[in-house]
Design a protein around this motif. Structure first.
Motif, PDB file in Angstrom:
ATOM      1  N   THR A  26       0.811  -1.218   0.000  1.00 29.67           N
ATOM      2  CA  THR A  26       0.000   0.000   0.000  1.00 29.67           C
ATOM      3  C   THR A  26       0.842   1.265   0.000  1.00 29.67           C
ATOM      4  O   THR A  26       0.555   2.223  -0.729  1.00 29.67           O
ATOM      5  N   TYR A  30       2.706  -0.006  -4.522  1.00 33.16           N
ATOM      6  CA  TYR A  30       1.669   0.656  -5.338  1.00 33.16           C
ATOM      7  C   TYR A  30       2.052   2.105  -5.642  1.00 33.16           C
ATOM      8  O   TYR A  30       1.908   2.581  -6.774  1.00 33.16           O
ATOM      9  N   THR A  31       2.505   2.816  -4.617  1.00 36.12           N
ATOM     10  CA  THR A  31       2.778   4.249  -4.788  1.00 36.12           C
ATOM     11  C   THR A  31       3.969   4.525  -5.688  1.00 36.12           C
ATOM     12  O   THR A  31       4.053   5.595  -6.310  1.00 36.12           O
ATOM     13  N   GLU A  36      -1.012   6.918  -9.757  1.00 34.95           N
ATOM     14  CA  GLU A  36      -2.028   7.057  -8.718  1.00 34.95           C
ATOM     15  C   GLU A  36      -3.447   6.849  -9.239  1.00 34.95           C
ATOM     16  O   GLU A  36      -4.335   6.400  -8.504  1.00 34.95           O
ATOM     17  N   TYR A  39      -3.901   3.131  -9.324  1.00 32.63           N
ATOM     18  CA  TYR A  39      -3.967   2.691  -7.933  1.00 32.63           C
ATOM     19  C   TYR A  39      -5.358   2.981  -7.372  1.00 32.63           C
ATOM     20  O   TYR A  39      -5.981   2.136  -6.712  1.00 32.63           O
ATOM     21  N   THR A  43      -8.169   0.190  -6.124  1.00 31.58           N
ATOM     22  CA  THR A  43      -8.777   0.322  -4.802  1.00 31.58           C
ATOM     23  C   THR A  43     -10.296   0.359  -4.917  1.00 31.58           C
ATOM     24  O   THR A  43     -11.016  -0.254  -4.120  1.00 31.58           O
ATOM     25  N   LEU A 166       3.029  -6.801  -8.439  1.00 28.92           N
ATOM     26  CA  LEU A 166       3.511  -5.422  -8.532  1.00 28.92           C
ATOM     27  C   LEU A 166       4.974  -5.361  -8.957  1.00 28.92           C
ATOM     28  O   LEU A 166       5.380  -4.474  -9.713  1.00 28.92           O
ATOM     29  N   ALA A 252      -7.212   6.480  -3.850  1.00 30.14           N
ATOM     30  CA  ALA A 252      -5.927   5.918  -3.423  1.00 30.14           C
ATOM     31  C   ALA A 252      -5.384   6.660  -2.209  1.00 30.14           C
ATOM     32  O   ALA A 252      -4.891   6.042  -1.262  1.00 30.14           O
TER      33      ALA A 252
END
Length: 485
Positions: A26, A30-31, A36, A39, A43, A166, A252
């Motif tokens: 998280t 992902y970041t 974003e 992402y 989510t 990922l 996100a």
């Protein structure tokens, strides 16, 4: 409590590791590995599926736990288990048929101006199907008092698989499209593995006829379906509604803050895996004195442990966001409000288990429907006024009202509550630690600051809890540590 403590300790460790892997995903993978917007979309898809799967499961995962121990006849038990497996499939067929018939309408509504989501709307149904049957087979293992493997699959398997996907995206082995398809496959594979494990614990023969108490089973399943849907609404409705009023990347941003706060729920998620079937057993046996003991101890122990997590999160979250990409900003009140709602959930102990396994679950159903409507209205108002923080305000308000109502029902119907003077003392300690350590800073690198600050808080908090003898169970565990027991 021996079985509870033994499996709860294992489940706490598993859940902690799982949340740790989830935190890496998280906050960092992902970041850093995904835009974003994508992402936020992922989510949203997962949150939407979390809203649907309780409807698809039709309350079977709770019904199985409530009624399984009441069958002494093998033939009746086989009929019951067959019914439990068929019900979600029938609901899935109905929902799937509706989805196919009105697919263009659904995609136009969900996608509205956001074409990013439209191609993946179908994954919401598939993810919900996988989630519903996973919970059914997880419940199957719980009734045999075997919750550890299921917890590994729930907390670790999915998150580790997500990490792997990922990493493949980072090395450009997978595209974002392929990542989403891979995630769907992982959800389905997890359900298949859980099914195989559940059947090794308790095999049965398919009996395509209804058990003698099928009316009670259907009625309970239907009511628990609504209650479970309410619980999911209180957890994931905020993320889904943020997308309707704010750019999708805000999903996100909110999700990160909410995930950090959700770590507080680790102790209850671990303990409930075993207290739920035990509570059902005690209620079926009308062992009220033992139930009161379990109620009180579960509440106090969960409050002590989750209180420490709340302090650690609030006091370290500023430093944590210093090592997250700048486009993901800290919404401190989201962390505090969502964290407080999770702390309140822990404070309830096995309250939900008592209600869902008693004859008073109907009352909770009516209250829950009211709370779901309240949550929707609060989100509708607060998000438009306060933005991302408004979603947290809405969730906190709805959870607060819902939990107070559930405490009141148990108190009025069972004449028991989980609180004592030690509950008040623990809450006071948590507040003192939050205000005492929030502004503490070692002036070091954020990671080192978090590590040293956490060690200091943990040692002092543990010492205070031990010396004040707040929980005999926790004190006994601490005493065993030096002997390596």
């Amino acid at each position: 409590m021996g079985l509870v403590v033994n499996q709860s300790i294992k489940n706490v460790i598993i859940t902690c590791v799982g949340f740790g892997v989830g935190a890496v995903n998280t906050l960092f993978l992902y970041t850093n590995f995904m835009d974003e917007k994508y992402y936020g979309m992922i989510t949203y898809l997962i949150s939407a599926s979390n809203l649907i799967w309780p409807l698809m499961a039709f309350g079977v995962h709770n019904t199985l736990i409530k009624f399984f121990s009441s069958y002494s006849d093998q033939n009746q038990q086989n009929k019951f288990l067959t019914q439990m497996l068929i019900l979600p499939f029938i609901i899935a067929l109905i929902l799937g048929g509706i989805g196919v018939m009105f697919y263009s309408v659904i995609t136009s509504y969900i996608g509205n101006e956001d074409t990013l989501v439209k191609p993946y709307v179908w994954t919401i149904f598939v993810l919900a199907f996988a989630l519903s049957y996973f919970e059914v087979f997880f419940a199957w293992s719980k009734v045999k008092l075997k919750s550890v493997f299921g917890n590994v699959m729930k907390e670790l398997f999915l998150r580790i698989s997500t990490s792997a996907l990922l990493i493949l995206v980072y090395f450009e082995i997978l595209t974002v499209d392929e990542f989403i398809y891979g995630l769907v496959i992982v959800y389905l594979l997890r359900t298949l593995i859980m099914k195989i494990y559940a059947l090794t614990l308790h095999s049965f023969r398919l009996k395509f006829s209804l058990p003698d108490n099928y009316v009670s089973v259907f009625k309970y399943s239907f009511l628990i379906l609504i209650a479970g849907s309410v619980a999911s609404l209180l957890i994931d409705l905020d993320k889904v509604m943020i997308k309707e009023y704010l750019p999708i990347e805000n999903v996100a941003k909110y999700g990160i803050c909410a995930y950090i706060a959700s770590v507080i729920i680790i102790p209850s998620r671990a303990m409930h895996q075993i207290t739920y079937p035990l509570t059902a057993k005690l209620i079926n046996e009308k062992a009220w004195e033992q139930l009161q003991i379990l109620y009180t101890k579960s509440s106090l122990n969960l409050l002590v442990v989750s209180g420490l997590l709340f302090v650690l999160i609030v006091c370290n979250v500023t430093e944590l966001f210093e090592i997250i990409p700048n486009e993901y900003e800290l919404f401190i009140w989201v962390v505090v409000l969502i964290g407080s709602s999770k702390l309140f959930d822990n404070l309830l102990g096995n309250n939900n288990s008592i209600l869902y396994n008693s004859d008073y679950y109907r009352i909770v159903l009516y209250i829950g429907v009211g709370m779901a409507l309240l949550s929707f209205v609060l989100n509708l108002i607060c998000i438009q006024i306060y933005g991302v923080t408004g979603a947290a305000i809405a969730t906190f308000g709805a959870v607060l009202c819902y939990n107070i109502a559930k405490l009141w029902v148990v108190y009025t119907k069972f004449k028991m509550h989980p609180f004592s003077g030690k509950t008040t003392l623990t809450l006071f300690i948590v507040l003192v630690f939050v205000f005492g350590f929030y502004f503490w800073d070692f002036q070091l690198h954020p990671i080192l600051n978090i590590v040293f600050k956490s060690i200091l808080i943990g040692m002092v908090y543990g010492m205070v809890v031990y010396l004040l003898k707040i929980s005999s169970d926790i004190n006994d565990l601490i005493k065993k540590i030096p002997r390596g027991a």
